[in-house]
Design a protein around this motif. Sequence first.
Motif, PDB file in Angstrom:
ATOM      1  N   GLU A 258     -41.008  51.716  22.781  1.00 22.64           N
ATOM      2  CA  GLU A 258     -41.535  51.717  24.231  1.00 22.64           C
ATOM      3  C   GLU A 258     -41.602  53.420  24.856  1.00 22.64           C
ATOM      4  O   GLU A 258     -42.361  53.662  25.957  1.00 22.64           O
ATOM      5  N   ARG A 259     -40.575  54.210  24.465  1.00 18.87           N
ATOM      6  CA  ARG A 259     -40.422  55.473  25.100  1.00 18.87           C
ATOM      7  C   ARG A 259     -40.398  56.543  23.809  1.00 18.87           C
ATOM      8  O   ARG A 259     -39.538  57.640  24.056  1.00 18.87           O
ATOM      9  N   PRO A 260     -41.090  56.863  22.900  1.00 18.80           N
ATOM     10  CA  PRO A 260     -40.866  57.707  21.752  1.00 18.80           C
ATOM     11  C   PRO A 260     -41.040  59.051  22.253  1.00 18.80           C
ATOM     12  O   PRO A 260     -40.151  59.800  21.729  1.00 18.80           O
ATOM     13  N   ALA A 261     -42.020  59.465  23.088  1.00 22.63           N
ATOM     14  CA  ALA A 261     -42.032  60.661  23.485  1.00 22.63           C
ATOM     15  C   ALA A 261     -41.371  61.146  24.258  1.00 22.63           C
ATOM     16  O   ALA A 261     -40.565  62.331  23.952  1.00 22.63           O
ATOM     17  N   ASP A 262     -40.687  60.348  25.188  1.00 23.60           N
ATOM     18  CA  ASP A 262     -39.477  60.595  26.026  1.00 23.60           C
ATOM     19  C   ASP A 262     -38.247  60.974  25.079  1.00 23.60           C
ATOM     20  O   ASP A 262     -37.698  62.067  25.544  1.00 23.60           O
ATOM     21  N   GLY A 283     -24.672  64.993  18.184  1.00 25.43           N
ATOM     22  CA  GLY A 283     -24.669  65.273  16.497  1.00 25.43           C
ATOM     23  C   GLY A 283     -25.095  64.447  15.726  1.00 25.43           C
ATOM     24  O   GLY A 283     -25.442  64.651  14.516  1.00 25.43           O
ATOM     25  N   VAL A 284     -25.308  63.181  15.988  1.00 25.97           N
ATOM     26  CA  VAL A 284     -25.870  62.126  14.961  1.00 25.97           C
ATOM     27  C   VAL A 284     -26.680  61.035  15.751  1.00 25.97           C
ATOM     28  O   VAL A 284     -26.405  60.669  16.988  1.00 25.97           O
ATOM     29  N   VAL A 285     -27.666  60.891  15.278  1.00 23.53           N
ATOM     30  CA  VAL A 285     -28.831  59.964  15.861  1.00 23.53           C
ATOM     31  C   VAL A 285     -29.282  58.888  14.872  1.00 23.53           C
ATOM     32  O   VAL A 285     -29.679  59.153  13.829  1.00 23.53           O
ATOM     33  N   PHE A 286     -29.053  57.734  15.344  1.00 29.34           N
ATOM     34  CA  PHE A 286     -29.325  56.482  14.620  1.00 29.34           C
ATOM     35  C   PHE A 286     -30.936  56.135  15.137  1.00 29.34           C
ATOM     36  O   PHE A 286     -31.176  56.126  16.305  1.00 29.34           O
ATOM     37  N   VAL A 287     -32.002  56.273  14.073  1.00 28.28           N
ATOM     38  CA  VAL A 287     -33.344  55.885  14.403  1.00 28.28           C
ATOM     39  C   VAL A 287     -33.852  54.680  13.481  1.00 28.28           C
ATOM     40  O   VAL A 287     -33.595  54.824  12.356  1.00 28.28           O
ATOM     41  N   PRO A 288     -34.786  54.107  13.707  1.00 24.36           N
ATOM     42  CA  PRO A 288     -35.375  52.906  13.001  1.00 24.36           C
ATOM     43  C   PRO A 288     -36.309  53.835  12.008  1.00 24.36           C
ATOM     44  O   PRO A 288     -36.569  53.175  10.714  1.00 24.36           O
ATOM     45  N   ASP A 289     -36.870  55.019  12.127  1.00 23.00           N
ATOM     46  CA  ASP A 289     -38.004  55.364  11.547  1.00 23.00           C
ATOM     47  C   ASP A 289     -37.777  56.972  11.801  1.00 23.00           C
ATOM     48  O   ASP A 289     -38.390  57.548  12.497  1.00 23.00           O
ATOM     49  N   ALA A 290     -37.215  57.773  10.504  1.00 23.94           N
ATOM     50  CA  ALA A 290     -36.688  59.280  10.892  1.00 23.94           C
ATOM     51  C   ALA A 290     -37.993  59.792  10.769  1.00 23.94           C
ATOM     52  O   ALA A 290     -38.439  60.847  11.344  1.00 23.94           O
ATOM     53  N   ASP A 291     -38.963  59.622   9.713  1.00 24.65           N
ATOM     54  CA  ASP A 291     -40.086  60.278   9.565  1.00 24.65           C
ATOM     55  C   ASP A 291     -40.924  60.307  11.005  1.00 24.65           C
ATOM     56  O   ASP A 291     -41.347  61.478  11.291  1.00 24.65           O
ATOM     57  N   ALA A 292     -41.127  59.195  11.357  1.00 19.22           N
ATOM     58  CA  ALA A 292     -41.949  58.972  12.674  1.00 19.22           C
ATOM     59  C   ALA A 292     -41.258  59.745  13.864  1.00 19.22           C
ATOM     60  O   ALA A 292     -41.905  60.565  14.714  1.00 19.22           O
ATOM     61  N   PHE A 293     -39.846  60.128  13.741  1.00 24.65           N
ATOM     62  CA  PHE A 293     -39.118  60.673  14.745  1.00 24.65           C
ATOM     63  C   PHE A 293     -39.384  62.096  14.576  1.00 24.65           C
ATOM     64  O   PHE A 293     -39.915  62.864  15.592  1.00 24.65           O
ATOM     65  N   PHE A 294     -39.324  62.607  13.235  1.00 26.80           N
ATOM     66  CA  PHE A 294     -39.553  64.135  13.164  1.00 26.80           C
ATOM     67  C   PHE A 294     -40.835  64.420  13.606  1.00 26.80           C
ATOM     68  O   PHE A 294     -41.339  65.895  14.011  1.00 26.80           O
ATOM     69  N   GLY A 295     -41.950  63.579  13.195  1.00 29.27           N
ATOM     70  CA  GLY A 295     -43.230  63.697  13.497  1.00 29.27           C
ATOM     71  C   GLY A 295     -43.650  63.771  15.012  1.00 29.27           C
ATOM     72  O   GLY A 295     -44.752  64.560  15.217  1.00 29.27           O
ATOM     73  N   SER A 296     -42.718  63.345  16.023  1.00 33.10           N
ATOM     74  CA  SER A 296     -42.942  63.261  17.236  1.00 33.10           C
ATOM     75  C   SER A 296     -42.255  64.328  17.833  1.00 33.10           C
ATOM     76  O   SER A 296     -42.440  64.611  19.075  1.00 33.10           O
TER      77      SER A 296
END
Lengths: 479, 479
Positions: A258-262, A283-296
């Motif tokens: 719902e809020r990827p860009a934010d 310092g530590v971030v749990f994400v469901p999709d790291a590649d998508a996160f880095f790409g955003s």
Amino acid sequence: MSTPSPRTTPAEPGTEPLGTEPLDTVLARATTAAESARRARPADRARWLESVAAALDAAAARLVPVACRESHLPEGRLSGELGRTTFQARLFAERLASGALDDIRVDHADPHWPMGARPDIRRTTVPLGPVLVFAASNFPFAFSVMGGDTVSALAAGCPVVVKAHPGHPELSRLTTSIATEALAAAGAPAHLLQLIEGERTGADAVQDHRVKAVGFTGSTRGGRYLFDLAVSRPDPIPFYGELGSTNPVVVTPAGWAERPADIAAGFAASCTLGAGQFCTQPGVVFVPDADAFFGSLPPLTAGPMLGERIAAGYAAALDDLAARDRVCTALRSPGEDGHPDIALLRTTTDAVLADPSLITTEVFGPASLFVEYGDLSEVEAVLAGFEGALTGTVQGGDTPDEDGRRLLDLLAGHVGRVIWNQWPTGVTVSDAQQHGGPWPSSTAPRTTSVGTAAIDRWRRPVAYQNVPADALPRELRDQ
Amino acid sequence: MSTPSPRTTPAEPGTEPLGTEPLDTVLARATTAAESARRARPADRARWLESVAAALDAAAARLVPVACRESHLPEGRLSGELGRTTFQARLFAERLASGALDDIRVDHADPHWPMGARPDIRRTTVPLGPVLVFAASNFPFAFSVMGGDTVSALAAGCPVVVKAHPGHPELSRLTTSIATEALAAAGAPAHLLQLIEGERTGADAVQDHRVKAVGFTGSTRGGRYLFDLAVSRPDPIPFYGELGSTNPVVVTPAGWAERPADIAAGFAASCTLGAGQFCTQPGVVFVPDADAFFGSLPPLTAGPMLGERIAAGYAAALDDLAARDRVCTALRSPGEDGHPDIALLRTTTDAVLADPSLITTEVFGPASLFVEYGDLSEVEAVLAGFEGALTGTVQGGDTPDEDGRRLLDLLAGHVGRVIWNQWPTGVTVSDAQQHGGPWPSSTAPRTTSVGTAAIDRWRRPVAYQNVPADALPRELRDQ
């Protein structure tokens, strides 16, 4: 820990060496000041703090340039931080004057108390006595000479001896000089605030019987060293250490949907704010999709670090974490002109389960470790074994779903502040604030080093039994 | 510290060995219980405590004889102590249910907060997790299995592992058995209360990472040993030790002129109550005329001591203090039939100034050291260098004069409870009570081990930032 930087500029007026008296003299003076400070009324202590706040605000044009030169932090940040610092002193002053910081309990005599007739018992607090405060490097105003530890201790009625941080010696001396003048002008006891310098002197002071409590903000290593000294004394004393913290952030599936860009923009700002030199840096971030996160992510930028020692410590800690098994470097953007590298590392929940220290190792600077998960239950398994941190954040959808609620509840068992859809950096000073958490983020999980509740670290309860009204402390009398 | 007494009687129903599970099993169970206990509402915890109180009261006829046999204390005292114990549990229950023990701070969001827009921040508390309680010898009910440490920790939502005192093993098992049955009947999580036995097991538990805090009542030597273990852990934990205390009493010139018979009779009762085996026993008494004081005393009598180990410790400590330079034995009334000697020693303010340890050395039993003074200023000089005690008492005239006020104020800087014209023994359980003081009387001068404020030792603050109302803990929601 290192020795203070040598002074390279001639003393300006108001920056004469203040930290050169023998420790014995400093502590003898603090002990004398303690007697007067203990007897001062809250309204008097409020006036002292207001006087210091006004003097520091009035001296902003002298203070901020020295802070810029010594800390390499930008002028806007430091002006803001000075504002935070004087606001903090005024907040304690206001709360003292209004009685909001009194901690009073009254039990009137009761002949019918079920366990047997009860005498009149009334409980208030008394200051612990001379307090030693170790200043931090990363907030040259707000966690230094007149920072939160100092103002909360003065509010409690304790004299304060500040161990200057070697990263900003001139600023420490100038702040002390302005503050002590303002204290004198407001009628405070002499030597209520004193400055000492040098690691050895600081360690000696921790072990001196005249020091009754210690406040510390800094690294886990340095804090543990001093904590061990404090609790090994023949007469152990409270040691309030605010140490390292990795501040886990969990981005839930709903949050990312719902809020990827934010979330990406919020992370980028929080990770690099102040070149990542905050105890609340994510310092530590749990994400469901790291590649998508880095790409955003937007482009990441960071200013210079506080000093060479901290920059070297950051580089070493980053290299160490990046070299661990099953940790990859997703991004390392080389810093130029003495600015630090910005780094994003990544790993998996399996790797963290195998080596929990991956998510408790603080890297003090603009770097974060991303832990990619397949299912949130993996994150919950990892966090169940998590030691402790100052903060824990859930980045969820627009409203909390079951995942979000469960994570907030889980994090509350491991951190001092849980955050929903905001970021951990930017710690407001208020009555409800809590800045502290389970080891290793703090040596004293029951206390806070930010907010008005910080005063409780420097005072202890005393009950008065059967004492006639006119011999009671004023605040304990009826009405 | 010694090993538990061997069991010499066959197990009765309800006294089967409870302390024999492996420590690892006990702590694993406590960790599981912690999750459920943390989520229980205050009203649930209140019901647990009420259930235990009712069960213990109902079992008085089984409990008290075992206590008599093991502690050698008289039946009346032990019945009264059981009443104190169940009252204490009910007081916590009542205060929990009414919300009086909530510790809530709410800062609504404020865009105009002077240091910058403030998010919504609301602070409550969470339990620390499994707690280890070392039972005391001298209160087989009130500071043992279901004593103040245990009930305050249960009230906070912490599972409790009690290390049984070897002085009353059968009573410890019986109390645990009755309490755990009552907890189960009230729907409490399994293994909320568990018993362990043996010094080594206790020391191992202090060092286990699953134990999150320790409560201890006992000697300075034993307490310091365990404190050192707790703070030396890789993850140091809070250690609440209530240790030795000499509880100075100052008889002022006005007090001695106006109330000599009252004071002498009050001293005689307080000194020998419970054979002097109280942490609040008046161990040091400053008097203007020691001979006159001794001449005014009624006959002193004391019952038998708790056990041979404590009797031997008392005799050794008394002999040691009596043999110090400038200390004389004014009275030593030999105990018969296994009762202890009652002893009054005397010295001078000069001797104490030369050796301050004279007035900080606890002699646990029916003995007191009298310090004769010429002028009250001598007493003030002595007390200025006094380390700390649980209590400090002024025996003055009918109303406080200047001397009395000055002494009350001076003592407040060194003790946790100041008393006017009463005696330190007989510590009521109430909201304003404070039982704790500066080292060596406590390892944690900011806390109390008696009274409802004792709950604060077992919980820590957590702030919720920007969390929507329906995801907040119930107590933090508006209204």
